[in-house]
Design a protein around this motif. Structure first.
Motif, PDB file in Angstrom:
ATOM      1  N   GLY A 148      24.222  28.956  30.624  1.00  0.00           N
ATOM      2  CA  GLY A 148      23.207  30.003  30.668  1.00  0.00           C
ATOM      3  C   GLY A 148      21.875  29.460  30.203  1.00  0.00           C
ATOM      4  O   GLY A 148      21.746  28.302  29.790  1.00  0.00           O
ATOM      5  N   THR A 149      20.871  30.296  30.262  1.00  0.00           N
ATOM      6  CA  THR A 149      19.536  29.870  29.834  1.00  0.00           C
ATOM      7  C   THR A 149      19.312  30.077  28.347  1.00  0.00           C
ATOM      8  O   THR A 149      18.382  29.509  27.782  1.00  0.00           O
ATOM      9  N   ASP A 150      20.163  30.878  27.694  1.00  0.00           N
ATOM     10  CA  ASP A 150      20.019  31.152  26.268  1.00  0.00           C
ATOM     11  C   ASP A 150      21.343  30.857  25.567  1.00  0.00           C
ATOM     12  O   ASP A 150      22.259  31.683  25.591  1.00  0.00           O
ATOM     13  N   PRO A 151      21.456  29.666  24.925  1.00  0.00           N
ATOM     14  CA  PRO A 151      22.725  29.299  24.296  1.00  0.00           C
ATOM     15  C   PRO A 151      23.119  30.216  23.136  1.00  0.00           C
ATOM     16  O   PRO A 151      24.266  30.190  22.697  1.00  0.00           O
ATOM     17  N   GLY A 152      22.234  31.044  22.677  1.00  0.00           N
ATOM     18  CA  GLY A 152      22.544  31.976  21.595  1.00  0.00           C
ATOM     19  C   GLY A 152      23.260  33.229  22.076  1.00  0.00           C
ATOM     20  O   GLY A 152      23.780  34.001  21.261  1.00  0.00           O
ATOM     21  N   ARG A 153      23.289  33.429  23.359  1.00  0.00           N
ATOM     22  CA  ARG A 153      23.931  34.626  23.914  1.00  0.00           C
ATOM     23  C   ARG A 153      25.432  34.423  24.037  1.00  0.00           C
ATOM     24  O   ARG A 153      25.916  33.300  24.154  1.00  0.00           O
ATOM     25  N   ASP A 154      26.155  35.524  24.030  1.00  0.00           N
ATOM     26  CA  ASP A 154      27.600  35.456  24.231  1.00  0.00           C
ATOM     27  C   ASP A 154      27.911  35.001  25.656  1.00  0.00           C
ATOM     28  O   ASP A 154      27.113  35.186  26.569  1.00  0.00           O
ATOM     29  N   ALA A 155      29.094  34.456  25.823  1.00  0.00           N
ATOM     30  CA  ALA A 155      29.547  34.001  27.138  1.00  0.00           C
ATOM     31  C   ALA A 155      30.001  35.195  27.984  1.00  0.00           C
ATOM     32  O   ALA A 155      30.397  36.236  27.458  1.00  0.00           O
ATOM     33  N   LEU A 156      29.942  35.016  29.274  1.00  0.00           N
ATOM     34  CA  LEU A 156      30.483  35.975  30.228  1.00  0.00           C
ATOM     35  C   LEU A 156      31.630  35.278  30.938  1.00  0.00           C
ATOM     36  O   LEU A 156      31.444  34.197  31.509  1.00  0.00           O
ATOM     37  N   LEU A 157      32.801  35.861  30.891  1.00  0.00           N
ATOM     38  CA  LEU A 157      33.977  35.268  31.512  1.00  0.00           C
ATOM     39  C   LEU A 157      34.303  36.021  32.795  1.00  0.00           C
ATOM     40  O   LEU A 157      34.450  37.244  32.790  1.00  0.00           O
ATOM     41  N   LEU A 158      34.383  35.292  33.894  1.00  0.00           N
ATOM     42  CA  LEU A 158      34.850  35.840  35.161  1.00  0.00           C
ATOM     43  C   LEU A 158      36.211  35.220  35.419  1.00  0.00           C
ATOM     44  O   LEU A 158      36.359  34.007  35.330  1.00  0.00           O
ATOM     45  N   HIS A 159      37.185  36.026  35.719  1.00  0.00           N
ATOM     46  CA  HIS A 159      38.510  35.457  35.950  1.00  0.00           C
ATOM     47  C   HIS A 159      39.262  36.227  37.021  1.00  0.00           C
ATOM     48  O   HIS A 159      38.975  37.388  37.302  1.00  0.00           O
ATOM     49  N   GLY A 160      40.176  35.528  37.630  1.00  0.00           N
ATOM     50  CA  GLY A 160      41.029  36.118  38.642  1.00  0.00           C
ATOM     51  C   GLY A 160      42.322  35.325  38.686  1.00  0.00           C
ATOM     52  O   GLY A 160      42.500  34.374  37.936  1.00  0.00           O
ATOM     53  N   HIS A 161      43.208  35.715  39.571  1.00  0.00           N
ATOM     54  CA  HIS A 161      44.433  34.945  39.745  1.00  0.00           C
ATOM     55  C   HIS A 161      44.604  34.609  41.215  1.00  0.00           C
ATOM     56  O   HIS A 161      44.129  35.322  42.097  1.00  0.00           O
ATOM     57  N   LEU A 162      45.260  33.495  41.467  1.00  0.00           N
ATOM     58  CA  LEU A 162      45.469  33.016  42.834  1.00  0.00           C
ATOM     59  C   LEU A 162      46.886  33.270  43.328  1.00  0.00           C
ATOM     60  O   LEU A 162      47.141  33.181  44.528  1.00  0.00           O
ATOM     61  N   ASP A 163      47.815  33.594  42.426  1.00  0.00           N
ATOM     62  CA  ASP A 163      49.183  33.830  42.867  1.00  0.00           C
ATOM     63  C   ASP A 163      49.327  35.248  43.413  1.00  0.00           C
ATOM     64  O   ASP A 163      48.526  36.127  43.116  1.00  0.00           O
ATOM     65  N   VAL A 164      50.335  35.415  44.241  1.00  0.00           N
ATOM     66  CA  VAL A 164      50.625  36.719  44.843  1.00  0.00           C
ATOM     67  C   VAL A 164      52.120  37.004  44.732  1.00  0.00           C
ATOM     68  O   VAL A 164      52.936  36.097  44.555  1.00  0.00           O
ATOM     69  N   VAL A 165      52.460  38.268  44.863  1.00  0.00           N
ATOM     70  CA  VAL A 165      53.860  38.678  44.938  1.00  0.00           C
ATOM     71  C   VAL A 165      54.416  38.159  46.264  1.00  0.00           C
ATOM     72  O   VAL A 165      53.735  38.230  47.293  1.00  0.00           O
ATOM     73  N   PRO A 166      55.632  37.623  46.273  1.00  0.00           N
ATOM     74  CA  PRO A 166      56.197  37.128  47.534  1.00  0.00           C
ATOM     75  C   PRO A 166      56.204  38.207  48.621  1.00  0.00           C
ATOM     76  O   PRO A 166      56.318  39.394  48.335  1.00  0.00           O
ATOM     77  N   ALA A 167      56.056  37.751  49.861  1.00  0.00           N
ATOM     78  CA  ALA A 167      56.052  38.662  51.015  1.00  0.00           C
ATOM     79  C   ALA A 167      57.006  38.128  52.074  1.00  0.00           C
ATOM     80  O   ALA A 167      57.020  36.932  52.353  1.00  0.00           O
ATOM     81  N   ARG A 168      57.778  39.032  52.648  1.00  0.00           N
ATOM     82  CA  ARG A 168      58.660  38.682  53.760  1.00  0.00           C
ATOM     83  C   ARG A 168      57.967  39.091  55.053  1.00  0.00           C
ATOM     84  O   ARG A 168      57.631  40.259  55.226  1.00  0.00           O
ATOM     85  N   ALA A 169      57.739  38.140  55.933  1.00  0.00           N
ATOM     86  CA  ALA A 169      56.996  38.395  57.174  1.00  0.00           C
ATOM     87  C   ALA A 169      57.582  39.558  57.961  1.00  0.00           C
ATOM     88  O   ALA A 169      56.833  40.353  58.550  1.00  0.00           O
ATOM     89  N   GLU A 170      58.903  39.698  57.964  1.00  0.00           N
ATOM     90  CA  GLU A 170      59.527  40.771  58.737  1.00  0.00           C
ATOM     91  C   GLU A 170      59.217  42.164  58.186  1.00  0.00           C
ATOM     92  O   GLU A 170      59.396  43.166  58.883  1.00  0.00           O
ATOM     93  N   ASP A 171      58.713  42.248  56.967  1.00  0.00           N
ATOM     94  CA  ASP A 171      58.332  43.531  56.381  1.00  0.00           C
ATOM     95  C   ASP A 171      56.874  43.894  56.672  1.00  0.00           C
ATOM     96  O   ASP A 171      56.423  44.959  56.260  1.00  0.00           O
ATOM     97  N   TRP A 172      56.162  43.029  57.346  1.00  0.00           N
ATOM     98  CA  TRP A 172      54.735  43.208  57.603  1.00  0.00           C
ATOM     99  C   TRP A 172      54.491  43.412  59.100  1.00  0.00           C
ATOM    100  O   TRP A 172      55.209  42.869  59.936  1.00  0.00           O
ATOM    101  N   THR A 173      53.437  44.162  59.408  1.00  0.00           N
ATOM    102  CA  THR A 173      53.038  44.301  60.814  1.00  0.00           C
ATOM    103  C   THR A 173      52.139  43.150  61.240  1.00  0.00           C
ATOM    104  O   THR A 173      51.943  42.931  62.433  1.00  0.00           O
ATOM    105  N   ARG A 174      51.576  42.438  60.280  1.00  0.00           N
ATOM    106  CA  ARG A 174      50.760  41.246  60.531  1.00  0.00           C
ATOM    107  C   ARG A 174      51.275  40.133  59.625  1.00  0.00           C
ATOM    108  O   ARG A 174      51.910  40.389  58.614  1.00  0.00           O
TER     109      ARG A 174
END
Length: 128
Positions: free
Chosen positions: A70-96
């Motif tokens: 950041g431009t001001d080292p005295g400021r608190d950090a901002l954390l952006l986070h996400g996840h890349l894993d997904v719940v398993p999917a069976r193709a036959e249960d999907w229309t696409r």
């Protein structure tokens, strides 16, 4: 979906590419693609000059960390986070194909399109 809006087009492209990486997490550390997805994300960050590091909590269970000063080292950090894993999917249960990243009806379709690869794509496009 591509309408000339470069930022939107990049979000869609990144989201599609993330969906096409099968990051299914069956809960036993045997998922096929989290490391592959982490390397893809790190590459996107590296392309724009951000040093991305990959850490594994278990072989193949990868996390990506990058820091933007950041431009001001005295400021608190901002954390952006996400996840890349997904719940398993069976193709036959999907229309696409759940790992196709297909665009239809004005939407990107696939496992993770609304949790959380869409948000990961938005954050990455903004950072880039």
């Amino acid at each position: 979906m591509a309408d000339g809006n470069v930022a939107e087009d990049e979000v869609v492209r990144i989201c599609q590419e993330l969906i096409r990486i099968d990051t299914s997490n069956p809960g036993d550390n045997s998922g096929p693609g989290e490391r592959v997805a982490a390397e893809y994300v790190a590459g996107l960050l590296d392309e724009v000059g951000l040093e991305a590091r990959i850490y594994e909590s278990h072989p193949g269970r990868a996390s990506v960390i990058a820091r933007i000063e950041g431009t001001d080292p005295g400021r608190d950090a901002l954390l952006l986070h996400g996840h890349l894993d997904v719940v398993p999917a069976r193709a036959e249960d999907w229309t696409r194909d759940p790992f196709g990243g297909e665009i239809a009806d004005g939407c990107v379709w696939g496992r993770g399109a609304v949790d959380m690869k869409d948000m990961d794509a938005m954050m990455l496009a903004v950072v880039r």
